[in-house]
Design an enzyme around this catalytic site. Structure first.
Site, short mmCIF file in Angstrom:
data_model
loop_
_atom_site.label_atom_id
_atom_site.label_comp_id
_atom_site.label_asym_id
_atom_site.label_seq_id
_atom_site.Cartn_x
_atom_site.Cartn_y
_atom_site.Cartn_z
N GLY A 185 0.95 -1.25 0.14
CA GLY A 185 0.02 -0.06 -0.12
C GLY A 185 0.93 1.34 -0.15
CG ASN A 230 1.29 3.55 -5.73
OD1 ASN A 230 1.43 4.45 -6.30
ND2 ASN A 230 2.10 2.16 -5.90
CE LYS A 235 -13.27 -11.55 -12.01
NZ LYS A 235 -11.88 -11.51 -12.62
CG MET A 267 -1.63 -8.22 -6.24
SD MET A 267 -0.98 -7.21 -7.40
CE MET A 267 0.09 -8.67 -8.41
NE ARG A 268 -8.54 -11.53 -5.04
CZ ARG A 268 -8.61 -12.92 -5.34
NH1 ARG A 268 -9.09 -13.40 -6.33
NH2 ARG A 268 -8.14 -13.58 -4.19
CB ILE A 272 -11.39 -5.18 -12.39
CG1 ILE A 272 -10.41 -4.68 -11.70
CG2 ILE A 272 -12.77 -4.75 -12.39
CD1 ILE A 272 -10.70 -4.88 -10.18
CG ASN A 299 -4.19 -0.38 -12.20
OD1 ASN A 299 -4.18 -0.70 -11.24
ND2 ASN A 299 -3.52 -1.26 -13.54
CG HIS A 324 0.83 -1.47 -15.27
ND1 HIS A 324 1.01 -2.88 -14.83
CD2 HIS A 324 2.17 -1.47 -16.50
CE1 HIS A 324 1.60 -3.51 -15.62
NE2 HIS A 324 2.47 -2.92 -16.55
#
Ligand code: GRF
Length: 210
Positions: A17, A19, A70, A95-96, A98, A112, A114
């Site tokens: 965390g 960020n 999901k 880490m999933r 979407i 997001n 990256h």
């Protein structure tokens, strides 16, 4: 730059965390007109949750294994975000992948970060992929989330030069510093209503509405 409107945001994080911390710090110092309404993690002991608790921000740990599908898992996350009045969802090391259920609940309202200059090196460990490829310029990207991984329209990017004595780790550290700078800055552009999605391009206006 103090503005009146504070955009209500929710942060999804699975890991340390840093960020998230940068967003918390920017909001605290009033560089960022955002209020973090809730932090949600799919990892119960993620340090991101401890950072949030330390600041009195509501936190939720939500276990994928408690849901059969999901879709149900994502519907539960969307419900929590809505309960907390979240307008913009910020993925910060979540880490999933979407799916449509969560994305559909926040169309064009999910962003997001990256750790690579997209469209190069999407997916896991973008910094290491770039380093191993031998790039001379690496960097990071903030983008809107769409149906494909690390793919949506780009809000902003920062470049980081690769030096002769870099390792994948030292490069990743310098990229992370840039992430901490551009993520709050991108959210601030959203808060000021200056972002407009025009196909693949994100138009950034001097002022105006979203
Ligand atoms: C960052 O490198 C971010 O770009 C990627 O996941 C990492 C999260 O790091 N999406 P942290 O949890 O914010 O420290």
């Amino acid at each position: 730059m103090a503005h009146n409107r504070k955009v209500p945001i929710g942060v999804l994080a699975s890991g340390s965390g840093t960020n998230l911390q940068a967003i918390i710090d920017a909001a605290e110092s009033r560089e960022l007109d955002a209020e973090i309404r809730v932090v949600i993690s799919d990892v119960a002991d993620a340090y991101a949750l401890a950072r949030s608790r330390a600041k009195g921000i509501p936190t939720i740990a939500i276990d994928r294994k408690s849901f059969q599908t999901k879709q149900e898992f994502e519907a539960a996350i969307a419900a929590h975000l809505n309960t907390h009045g979240v307008e913009l969802v910020c993925l910060a090391g979540f880490m999933r992948i979407i799916g449509q259920t969560l994305l559909g609940a926040f169309p064009n309202r999910m962003i997001n970060i990256h750790p690579a200059l997209l469209p190069s090196f999407p997916g896991l460990h973008g910094q290491r992929q770039a380093f191993d490829y031998g790039v001379k310029i690496a960097g990071c990207t903030v983008h809107f989330v769409d149906g494909k991984t690390d793919h949506g329209p780009i809000i902003c990017q920062a470049a980081v030069e690769v030096t002769e004595d870099d390792t994948a780790e030292t490069l990743a550290e310098r990229i992370l510093k840039e992430e901490h700078r551009i993520y709050p800055a991108a959210i601030q552009l959203y808060a000021e209503g200056r972002l407009r999605i025009d196909g693949r391009r994100v138009r950034i206006s001097d002022k105006g509405g979203l």
